[in-house]
Enzyme design. Structure first.
Site, mmCIF file in Angstrom:
data_model
loop_
_atom_site.group_PDB
_atom_site.id
_atom_site.type_symbol
_atom_site.label_atom_id
_atom_site.label_comp_id
_atom_site.label_asym_id
_atom_site.label_seq_id
_atom_site.Cartn_x
_atom_site.Cartn_y
_atom_site.Cartn_z
ATOM 1 N N ASP A 13 -5.923 -8.473 8.198
ATOM 2 C CA ASP A 13 -5.710 -7.189 7.526
ATOM 3 C C ASP A 13 -6.034 -5.985 8.406
ATOM 4 O O ASP A 13 -6.337 -4.909 7.900
ATOM 5 C CB ASP A 13 -6.542 -7.122 6.228
ATOM 6 C CG ASP A 13 -5.958 -6.101 5.250
ATOM 7 O OD1 ASP A 13 -4.724 -5.893 5.275
ATOM 8 O OD2 ASP A 13 -6.725 -5.499 4.485
ATOM 9 N N THR A 17 0.823 -7.234 11.861
ATOM 10 C CA THR A 17 2.229 -7.382 11.494
ATOM 11 C C THR A 17 2.881 -6.029 11.236
ATOM 12 O O THR A 17 4.030 -5.780 11.651
ATOM 13 C CB THR A 17 2.355 -8.284 10.251
ATOM 14 O OG1 THR A 17 1.720 -9.538 10.523
ATOM 15 C CG2 THR A 17 3.810 -8.519 9.889
ATOM 16 N N HIS A 63 -6.583 -14.755 9.746
ATOM 17 C CA HIS A 63 -7.572 -15.398 8.876
ATOM 18 C C HIS A 63 -8.345 -16.458 9.649
ATOM 19 O O HIS A 63 -7.787 -17.182 10.475
ATOM 20 C CB HIS A 63 -6.872 -16.030 7.673
ATOM 21 C CG HIS A 63 -7.793 -16.348 6.539
ATOM 22 N ND1 HIS A 63 -8.673 -17.402 6.562
ATOM 23 C CD2 HIS A 63 -7.978 -15.731 5.327
ATOM 24 C CE1 HIS A 63 -9.355 -17.443 5.426
ATOM 25 N NE2 HIS A 63 -8.952 -16.439 4.663
#
Length: 639
Positions: A13, A17, A63
């Site tokens: 986060d 991307t 992650h």
């Protein structure tokens, strides 16, 4: 146009991307689940064209549970784009991804501080300082930190310029001398096309229609079509993101972690030797027997530490190690591996492969692992000499050397030529030619001379040692198929002489001392005189007042020289005596005869007559027909 592959890295986060989409216009989150949850789960791909560069992006998940996917995506990248969000700063996966990049040998790249639109300028400055502190002493230490916002577009043009400038520092990929090699990081099927695999090509080039091997699955296929980011190509080269449409291969037979090669002598391994670094942040020391998770390119297998040059290995230290893999992997010198613990999961070590086919070291010799040569091209002569010498007298062929190094045959001709010129190795007259260490051959010559001396020392007379037996004791098991070549080598060096398949001292046809020669004459005379009443070697020794062992040796010598004949495995008869019987049979004016007739004509007992007749049969003097023997007359040509 040059091709440079960038891989993203950073905590979940932090906007990796989103940043790639802002730079390239491509959304790398292609899966519905990724778009629904707003996180990257699988690898994504995009590209950015410059005036003289084509930048390929591999977007990886951040992650902690998907670090294995991040490592797969980092396989083959040239530079890394480290992404750190201004509103959170340095986070756990920031540090872990940075360690992964270092262990994989990625030589820096660029740093983007994202989400600057969400924080005050003062906080931006604080985060920049935190980032610089983190990067100190790493390959990213001197890279400018570019503050960007994918939402407002701030800093994006500056970041593009940094990406292009860094791309210019990337050295061209190795094309010549290497096979095509591509780790598979994605496998899927397309309607009407069939199976497609993708990855970052590491070596060589591949053309449409070319045959490929997918290893370690041992699947062979043909490249039906080739694509680079949607563009169909006739040929692809190292350094590109390549999709290969395979002809006739089901999707189910392929998986991430396998590798695509142009066919060659490439061999999988389960035991890899590497220069290992245990991170300073590792939770504790590493020792032999420890379970590890081995990541190499896009593959991941479990294994354990089998050998350590220094044990236990403390955090922050380096040592050469051997890892025993639970499943086969395709590895070559220079490849990078990352080690993670299976529980609790964390990245704690990594290193560079030194050899994927070195034999398992004995524990007491583990310290010698530190003396292994490096894998740089300048080290290849020393590396190849080490490999050839470690194979002892079995040596290595050129294809085996090239296959172990991961190059085409022509790429090892120069280092082999250097070793040949310096007289450190030589080629044997085998097919294919096998290269052996000159020191090993000289050692064999020395051992052979000593062995010949020792084995004949206690024999007064000997026809020599059976050649295969002699050389078989000197050669390691793997080299025994080269026995004839080494026998000729020893003969050529003047160490031995070969006579009728037996090894004797050079310049002789047999081994015989002066005393042995005298005793040999007496033994032979005794057997000639006694005819069919010949004694056993033990009895002959008693009659001649000689050492039984000496007489036994002389009898063996006379048997080898066919001056004595052993009948029925126990009766020793002089050949001259039997030759007289042959003449007597051939001069006999009958066509055939019975055993009784033979006994009466030559004055023999039955216990000697039967063995003598069997010998005559074997010599084609007679042939048995029922209870009689037919005499085989010699033709005039035979006379």
């Amino acid at each position: 146009m040059r091709h440079v592959v960038w891989g993203t890295a950073g905590h979940i986060d932090h906007g990796k991307t989103t940043l790639v989409k802002a730079l390239t216009g491509t959304d790398c989150d292609r899966l519905p689940e990724e778009r629904e949850r707003g996180i990257t789960i699988e690898l994504g791909f995009a590209q950015l064209a410059g005036e003289d560069f084509q930048l390929h992006f591999v977007d990886v998940p951040g992650h902690e549970r998907l670090v294995h996917t991040m490592i797969a995506g980092a396989a083959g990248i040239d530079r890394a784009l480290l992404v750190i969000a201004a509103d959170e700063g340095v986070m756990p996966q920031t540090r872990e991804h940075l360690e992964v990049l270092r262990l994989m040998g990625v030589p820096g790249g660029a740093v983007a501080m994202t989400k600057i639109d969400l924080v005050d300028p003062e906080l931006v400055e604080l985060v920049v300082e935190e980032i610089k502190e983190l990067l100190a002493g790493t390959a990213f230490a001197d890279v400018p930190v570019v503050a960007v916002s994918a939402q407002t577009g701030a800093g994006l043009e500056e970041l593009r310029q940094v990406l292009m400038e860094q791309a210019r520092t990337v050295r061209p990929h190795q094309i010549d001398g290497r096979p095509f090699r591509e780790p598979v990081d994605r496998v899927f099927s397309l309607t009407g096309a069939g199976t497609v695999i993708t990855g970052t090509s590491l070596w060589g080039s591949l053309e449409v229609g070319g045959e490929v091997s997918i290893l370690p699955a041992n699947v062979t296929a043909r490249a039906r079509r080739l694509h680079v980011h949607g563009e169909e190509r006739r040929q692809v080269e190292a350094g590109e993101r390549v999709a290969i449409n395979l002809a006739g291969i089901p999707r189910t037979s392929l998986e991430r972690g396998q590798q695509v090669f142009t066919p060659g002598p490439w061999v999988e391994t389960r035991l890899v030797t590497l220069q290992l670094e245990l991170l300073a942040t590792a939770p504790g020391p590493l020792d032999e027997g420890d379970e590890v998770e081995v990541h190499a390119l896009a593959a991941r297998v479990s294994g354990r530490v089998d050998r350590l040059a220094r044990r236990p290995l403390e955090p922050g230290k380096r040592a050469v190690a051997q890892l025993l893999l639970r499943e086969p992997m395709m590895l070559f010198p220079g490849d990078r591996v990352v080690l993670r613990r299976p529980s609790p999961v964390n990245t704690f070590a990594g290193g560079q492969v030194l050899d994927a086919h070195l034999r398992r070291w004995r524990r007491r010799d583990s310290a010698a692992l530190d003396d292994l040569p490096g894998v740089q091209r300048s080290e290849w002569p020393r590396l190849l000499l080490n490999w050839i010498d470690s194979e002892d007298l079995a040596g290595l062929s050129l294809p085996a050397i090239a296959g172990r190094l991961g190059v085409l045959d022509g790429a090892v001709e120069a280092p082999l030529g250097k070793l040949l010129t310096e007289g450190l190795i030589r080629g044997l007259s085998s097919q294919p030619v096998r290269f052996v260490s000159v020191a090993r051959v000289e050692g064999l010559a020395k051992d052979a001379a000593e062995a010949l001396k020792q084995r004949l020392a206690d024999e007064e007379v000997s026809a020599g040692i059976p050649a295969r037996d002699f050389v078989g004791r000197l050669l390691p098991r793997r080299a025994r198929k080269l026995a004839d070549i080494y026998l000729e080598e020893l003969r050529g060096r003047g160490v031995i002489e070969l006579a009728e398949g037996r090894v004797v001292a050079p310049g002789t046809e047999s081994h015989m001392t002066a005393a042995g020669e005298e005793l040999s004459r007496r033994v032979e005379a005794l057997y000639r005189e006694t005819g069919f009443d010949a004694p056993s070697p033990q009895e002959a020794a008693e009659r001649l007042d000689a050492r039984p062992a000496s007489v036994e040796g002389i009898c063996k010598f006379l048997l080898q020289r066919r001056r004595l004949v052993r009948l029925e495995g126990k009766y020793l008869i002089h050949r001259a005596v039997l030759d007289n019987v042959v003449r007597g049979v051939r001069e006999w004016e009958v066509d055939d005869f019975a055993v009784g007739d033979f006994k009466e004509r030559f004055g023999l007992t039955r216990k000697l007559a039967i063995p003598a007749l069997e010998w005559l049969d074997s010599e084609r003097v007679t042939v048995r027909q029922g209870n009689r023997r037919k005499i085989l007359r010699q033709t005039s040509r035979e006379n």
